[in-house]
Design a protein around this motif. Structure first.
Motif, PDB file in Angstrom:
ATOM      1  N   ASP A  90      -3.334   0.203 -44.505  1.00 19.70           N
ATOM      2  CA  ASP A  90      -2.260   0.949 -45.173  1.00 19.70           C
ATOM      3  C   ASP A  90      -2.795   1.890 -46.255  1.00 19.70           C
ATOM      4  O   ASP A  90      -2.072   2.259 -47.180  1.00 19.70           O
ATOM      5  N   GLU A 112      -2.270  10.356 -38.163  1.00 19.25           N
ATOM      6  CA  GLU A 112      -3.385  10.890 -37.378  1.00 19.25           C
ATOM      7  C   GLU A 112      -3.379  12.418 -37.374  1.00 19.25           C
ATOM      8  O   GLU A 112      -4.422  13.050 -37.515  1.00 19.25           O
ATOM      9  N   THR A 139       2.161   7.612 -47.171  1.00 14.24           N
ATOM     10  CA  THR A 139       3.249   8.597 -47.181  1.00 14.24           C
ATOM     11  C   THR A 139       2.650  10.000 -47.277  1.00 14.24           C
ATOM     12  O   THR A 139       1.436  10.167 -47.454  1.00 14.24           O
ATOM     13  N   ASP A 160       8.908   8.738 -47.710  1.00 12.93           N
ATOM     14  CA  ASP A 160       9.007   7.882 -46.532  1.00 12.93           C
ATOM     15  C   ASP A 160       7.625   7.580 -45.974  1.00 12.93           C
ATOM     16  O   ASP A 160       6.723   8.425 -46.030  1.00 12.93           O
ATOM     17  N   LEU A 161       7.486   6.381 -45.421  1.00 11.24           N
ATOM     18  CA  LEU A 161       6.237   6.035 -44.747  1.00 11.24           C
ATOM     19  C   LEU A 161       6.029   6.959 -43.562  1.00 11.24           C
ATOM     20  O   LEU A 161       6.980   7.315 -42.859  1.00 11.24           O
ATOM     21  N   LEU A 162       4.780   7.331 -43.322  1.00  6.14           N
ATOM     22  CA  LEU A 162       4.445   8.149 -42.161  1.00  6.14           C
ATOM     23  C   LEU A 162       4.191   7.252 -40.960  1.00  6.14           C
ATOM     24  O   LEU A 162       3.684   6.130 -41.099  1.00  6.14           O
ATOM     25  N   SER A 163       4.516   7.750 -39.780  1.00  8.66           N
ATOM     26  CA  SER A 163       4.210   7.020 -38.543  1.00  8.66           C
ATOM     27  C   SER A 163       2.718   7.118 -38.263  1.00  8.66           C
ATOM     28  O   SER A 163       2.012   7.962 -38.832  1.00  8.66           O
ATOM     29  N   ASP A 164       2.221   6.284 -37.371  1.00  6.32           N
ATOM     30  CA  ASP A 164       0.811   6.344 -36.980  1.00  6.32           C
ATOM     31  C   ASP A 164       0.449   7.732 -36.473  1.00  6.32           C
ATOM     32  O   ASP A 164      -0.614   8.268 -36.793  1.00  6.32           O
ATOM     33  N   GLU A 165       1.339   8.330 -35.702  1.00  5.10           N
ATOM     34  CA  GLU A 165       1.090   9.657 -35.136  1.00  5.10           C
ATOM     35  C   GLU A 165       1.043  10.717 -36.230  1.00  5.10           C
ATOM     36  O   GLU A 165       0.206  11.623 -36.201  1.00  5.10           O
ATOM     37  N   GLU A 166       1.937  10.616 -37.205  1.00  3.73           N
ATOM     38  CA  GLU A 166       1.942  11.572 -38.312  1.00  3.73           C
ATOM     39  C   GLU A 166       0.673  11.450 -39.153  1.00  3.73           C
ATOM     40  O   GLU A 166       0.082  12.463 -39.550  1.00  3.73           O
ATOM     41  N   ARG A 178      -8.486   6.229 -41.934  1.00  3.53           N
ATOM     42  CA  ARG A 178      -7.419   5.278 -42.226  1.00  3.53           C
ATOM     43  C   ARG A 178      -8.006   3.872 -42.245  1.00  3.53           C
ATOM     44  O   ARG A 178      -8.803   3.504 -41.387  1.00  3.53           O
TER      45      ARG A 178
END
Length: 93
Positions: free
Chosen positions: A23, A11, A77, A3-9, A20
Motif C-alpha cells: 500500500d 500502474e 491515492t 480516493d484510493l487508486l485501483s491497481d490499474e490506475e 509499488r
C-alpha cells in the motif's frame, strides 16, 4: 480526502523509477556522498510541508529511500502520485 487508486490506475500513473510495495509507492535515490542525500531529504521535506503530505524518508550513507502512502485512506491515492511527481521534477531540476 482522496480516493484510493485501483491497481490499474496505480500502474498507469506511477512515475518511472518508482515501485509499488503493497500500500506504498517507493523509490531509492542514490548519491555519491552522505551530505548530498541529506540535502535531498531536506528538499523532500520542504515539498512535503508545502503539500501537507508527508512521506517516510530513510537516509542511508549513499541513498535516500522515499515511501509514500495515504494513511488516512489506507493506501495509495492521487496525492501520493502527485507527491512522487513533484519529487521527481525537483530532483531533475
Amino acid at each position: 480526502m482522496a480516493d484510493l487508486l485501483s491497481d490499474e490506475e496505480i500502474e498507469a500513473e506511477l512515475p518511472a523509477e518508482w515501485e509499488r510495495d503493497d500500500d506504498e509507492i517507493v523509490r531509492v535515490y542514490e548519491f555519491d556522498d552522505y551530505l548530498r542525500g541529506v540535502n535531498f531529504a531536506q528538499m523532500v521535506g520542504e515539498i512535503a510541508e508545502a503539500q501537507f503530505h508527508h512521506p517516510e524518508i530513510i537516509i542511508r550513507y549513499s541513498g535516500v529511500e522515499i515511501r509514500l502512502t495515504s494513511h488516512e485512506e489506507g493506501g495509495i491515492t492521487g496525492d501520493d502520485i502527485e507527491m512522487a511527481e513533484l519529487i521527481e521534477s525537483e530532483r531533475d531540476a
